[in-house]
Write a protein that holds these residues in place. Sequence first.
Motif, PDB file in Angstrom:
ATOM      1  N   ARG A 177       0.851  -1.190   0.000  1.00  0.00           N
ATOM      2  CA  ARG A 177       0.000   0.000   0.000  1.00  0.00           C
ATOM      3  C   ARG A 177       0.891   1.246   0.000  1.00  0.00           C
ATOM      4  NH1 ARG A 177      -4.587   1.705   4.549  1.00  0.00           N
ATOM      5  NH2 ARG A 177      -5.857   2.999   3.154  1.00  0.00           N
ATOM      6  N   LYS A 178       0.535   2.218  -0.807  1.00  0.00           N
ATOM      7  CA  LYS A 178       1.352   3.416  -0.976  1.00  0.00           C
ATOM      8  C   LYS A 178       0.888   4.530  -0.045  1.00  0.00           C
ATOM      9  CE  LYS A 178       2.042   2.268  -5.856  1.00  0.00           C
ATOM     10  NZ  LYS A 178       1.695   2.635  -7.253  1.00  0.00           N
ATOM     11  N   TYR A 179       1.875   5.230   0.558  1.00  0.00           N
ATOM     12  CA  TYR A 179       1.536   6.375   1.392  1.00  0.00           C
ATOM     13  C   TYR A 179       2.324   7.604   0.950  1.00  0.00           C
ATOM     14  CZ  TYR A 179       5.813   5.308   4.107  1.00  0.00           C
ATOM     15  OH  TYR A 179       7.114   5.067   4.499  1.00  0.00           O
ATOM     16  N   ILE A 180       1.725   8.776   1.139  1.00  0.00           N
ATOM     17  CA  ILE A 180       2.263  10.042   0.661  1.00  0.00           C
ATOM     18  C   ILE A 180       3.352  10.536   1.606  1.00  0.00           C
ATOM     19  CG2 ILE A 180       1.682  12.473   0.251  1.00  0.00           C
ATOM     20  CD1 ILE A 180      -1.171  11.404  -0.510  1.00  0.00           C
ATOM     21  N   THR A 181       4.442  11.045   1.034  1.00  0.00           N
ATOM     22  CA  THR A 181       5.505  11.633   1.849  1.00  0.00           C
ATOM     23  C   THR A 181       5.508  13.159   1.675  1.00  0.00           C
ATOM     24  OG1 THR A 181       7.144  11.157   0.094  1.00  0.00           O
ATOM     25  CG2 THR A 181       6.913   9.554   1.882  1.00  0.00           C
ATOM     26  N   GLU A 182       6.081  13.651   0.571  1.00  0.00           N
ATOM     27  CA  GLU A 182       6.148  15.095   0.323  1.00  0.00           C
ATOM     28  C   GLU A 182       6.463  15.332  -1.141  1.00  0.00           C
ATOM     29  OE1 GLU A 182       9.321  16.656   2.766  1.00  0.00           O
ATOM     30  OE2 GLU A 182      10.544  14.864   2.461  1.00  0.00           O
ATOM     31  N   GLY A 183       6.768  16.567  -1.503  1.00  0.00           N
ATOM     32  CA  GLY A 183       7.164  16.875  -2.860  1.00  0.00           C
ATOM     33  C   GLY A 183       8.670  16.882  -3.011  1.00  0.00           C
ATOM     34  N   ALA A 184       9.138  17.104  -4.245  1.00  0.00           N
ATOM     35  CA  ALA A 184      10.575  17.172  -4.487  1.00  0.00           C
ATOM     36  C   ALA A 184      11.188  18.383  -3.791  1.00  0.00           C
ATOM     37  CB  ALA A 184      10.849  17.223  -5.988  1.00  0.00           C
ATOM     38  N   SER A 185      10.390  19.444  -3.616  1.00  0.00           N
ATOM     39  CA  SER A 185      10.873  20.624  -2.885  1.00  0.00           C
ATOM     40  C   SER A 185       9.715  21.306  -2.166  1.00  0.00           C
ATOM     41  CB  SER A 185      11.548  21.617  -3.852  1.00  0.00           C
ATOM     42  OG  SER A 185      10.634  22.049  -4.847  1.00  0.00           O
ATOM     43  N   SER A 186       8.836  20.508  -1.587  1.00  0.00           N
ATOM     44  CA  SER A 186       7.631  21.073  -0.966  1.00  0.00           C
ATOM     45  C   SER A 186       7.009  20.071   0.001  1.00  0.00           C
ATOM     46  CB  SER A 186       6.608  21.432  -2.049  1.00  0.00           C
ATOM     47  OG  SER A 186       6.253  20.269  -2.790  1.00  0.00           O
ATOM     48  N   SER A 187       5.998  20.549   0.730  1.00  0.00           N
ATOM     49  CA  SER A 187       5.189  19.699   1.600  1.00  0.00           C
ATOM     50  C   SER A 187       3.751  19.710   1.090  1.00  0.00           C
ATOM     51  CB  SER A 187       5.216  20.218   3.046  1.00  0.00           C
ATOM     52  OG  SER A 187       6.527  20.275   3.555  1.00  0.00           O
ATOM     53  N   TYR A 188       2.952  18.753   1.557  1.00  0.00           N
ATOM     54  CA  TYR A 188       1.533  18.713   1.209  1.00  0.00           C
ATOM     55  C   TYR A 188       0.687  18.601   2.467  1.00  0.00           C
ATOM     56  CZ  TYR A 188       2.709  17.867  -3.692  1.00  0.00           C
ATOM     57  OH  TYR A 188       3.186  17.983  -4.961  1.00  0.00           O
ATOM     58  N   ILE A 189      -0.494  19.197   2.419  1.00  0.00           N
ATOM     59  CA  ILE A 189      -1.534  18.968   3.411  1.00  0.00           C
ATOM     60  C   ILE A 189      -2.851  18.775   2.676  1.00  0.00           C
ATOM     61  CG2 ILE A 189      -0.383  20.211   5.274  1.00  0.00           C
ATOM     62  CD1 ILE A 189      -2.260  22.587   4.729  1.00  0.00           C
ATOM     63  N   PHE A 190      -3.821  18.195   3.372  1.00  0.00           N
ATOM     64  CA  PHE A 190      -5.086  17.830   2.742  1.00  0.00           C
ATOM     65  C   PHE A 190      -6.252  18.227   3.655  1.00  0.00           C
ATOM     66  CE2 PHE A 190      -1.642  15.054   1.633  1.00  0.00           C
ATOM     67  CZ  PHE A 190      -1.704  14.963   0.260  1.00  0.00           C
ATOM     68  N   PHE A 191      -7.389  18.572   3.043  1.00  0.00           N
ATOM     69  CA  PHE A 191      -8.596  18.882   3.794  1.00  0.00           C
ATOM     70  C   PHE A 191      -9.660  17.872   3.398  1.00  0.00           C
ATOM     71  CE2 PHE A 191     -12.624  21.373   4.280  1.00  0.00           C
ATOM     72  CZ  PHE A 191     -12.593  21.452   5.667  1.00  0.00           C
ATOM     73  N   ASP A 192     -10.177  17.139   4.391  1.00  0.00           N
ATOM     74  CA  ASP A 192     -11.142  16.070   4.105  1.00  0.00           C
ATOM     75  C   ASP A 192     -12.592  16.506   4.265  1.00  0.00           C
ATOM     76  OD1 ASP A 192     -11.514  16.247   6.831  1.00  0.00           O
ATOM     77  OD2 ASP A 192     -10.994  14.157   7.268  1.00  0.00           O
ATOM     78  N   GLY A 193     -12.804  17.808   4.436  1.00  0.00           N
ATOM     79  CA  GLY A 193     -14.153  18.341   4.633  1.00  0.00           C
ATOM     80  C   GLY A 193     -14.421  18.741   6.063  1.00  0.00           C
ATOM     81  N   GLU A 194     -13.585  18.234   6.984  1.00  0.00           N
ATOM     82  CA  GLU A 194     -13.748  18.556   8.404  1.00  0.00           C
ATOM     83  C   GLU A 194     -12.442  19.037   9.039  1.00  0.00           C
ATOM     84  OE1 GLU A 194     -15.283  15.104  10.320  1.00  0.00           O
ATOM     85  OE2 GLU A 194     -17.260  15.253   9.370  1.00  0.00           O
ATOM     86  N   LYS A 195     -11.332  18.481   8.610  1.00  0.00           N
ATOM     87  CA  LYS A 195     -10.051  18.778   9.258  1.00  0.00           C
ATOM     88  C   LYS A 195      -8.915  18.757   8.247  1.00  0.00           C
ATOM     89  CE  LYS A 195      -9.727  13.905  10.619  1.00  0.00           C
ATOM     90  NZ  LYS A 195     -11.047  13.581  10.008  1.00  0.00           N
TER      91      LYS A 195
END
Length: 284
Positions: A177-195
């Motif tokens: 199973r694959k999980y997200i780390t970051e970008g080549a020169s950046s970070s990521y965040i996500f909004f699921d509708g609540e948090k």
Amino acid sequence: MYIFVNGKIIDSGSPAIKVFDRGMVFGDGLYDVIKFQDGNFVFLEEHIERMKKSANFFGIKFPYTLDEICSIGHKLAMMNDLKEGELYLQLTRGVDVIRDHIFEDDYDPTFVEIVQPVRKMDPSIWTEGGKVLTYPDLRHQFCEHKTTDLLPNVIAKKYVRSKGAYEALMFREENGRKYITEGASSSYIFFDGEKIIAPKIENILPGITRSKVLYVARETGIEVVERRIWLDELPQMKEVMLLSTLSKVLSIVKVDEMEFKKGEVAKKLENAFKDLVISTLVKM
């Protein structure tokens, strides 16, 4: 362009780094990038403290104080006639007599300071949003440190740009199973509708912009959860945001073939982060 190398300000075209510098032959070094605007650094102290911690971790001497780095940066900005740009810092372990993997316990480190114009971004990315491609995370086990060993990042960035995307969204795999780390020169965040959900710090960089955006999210009443995010969770997310010194808070509207909207949460965080930057600028 004028740059600073080991105590001297020189022209960037002048010879400066020795052949057996361990940063050049082994990637045995660290770097950081700090935004400055109107003669002010953005979160300078936080960047320097992170770099010092990494230097201590790897046993590399850190040769300058915060005030000295600030003063040198100010002088370079004046000499290069820049009121806005990027301060690039590079620290390597030092120079060997011959090329040898084994390093000694005592080196005079190599320290470089560069002030350059802000790298160009397509203005349409702010109105239309960014597009990213998933890409395997092929890096080493020291990603919590901003090392100069960036070849996997460079290859990832080159690949996605060749496909018309702005950045890579990198992933690792565990038990199929694959999980997200970051970008080549950046970070990521996500909004699921609540948090807001942010990938937890497990062999990824504790980005300064990331920490500040998560701070303003909490301050504005948005719940923040830091945990492993699986790639197959992406279709459930309402918003995807990319964070970096250059990109600040950037809405991502497409990940591979998955489409997302430019949402209100990203706009809210973008404005809150901008206000935080203005309120906390450190004078050069």
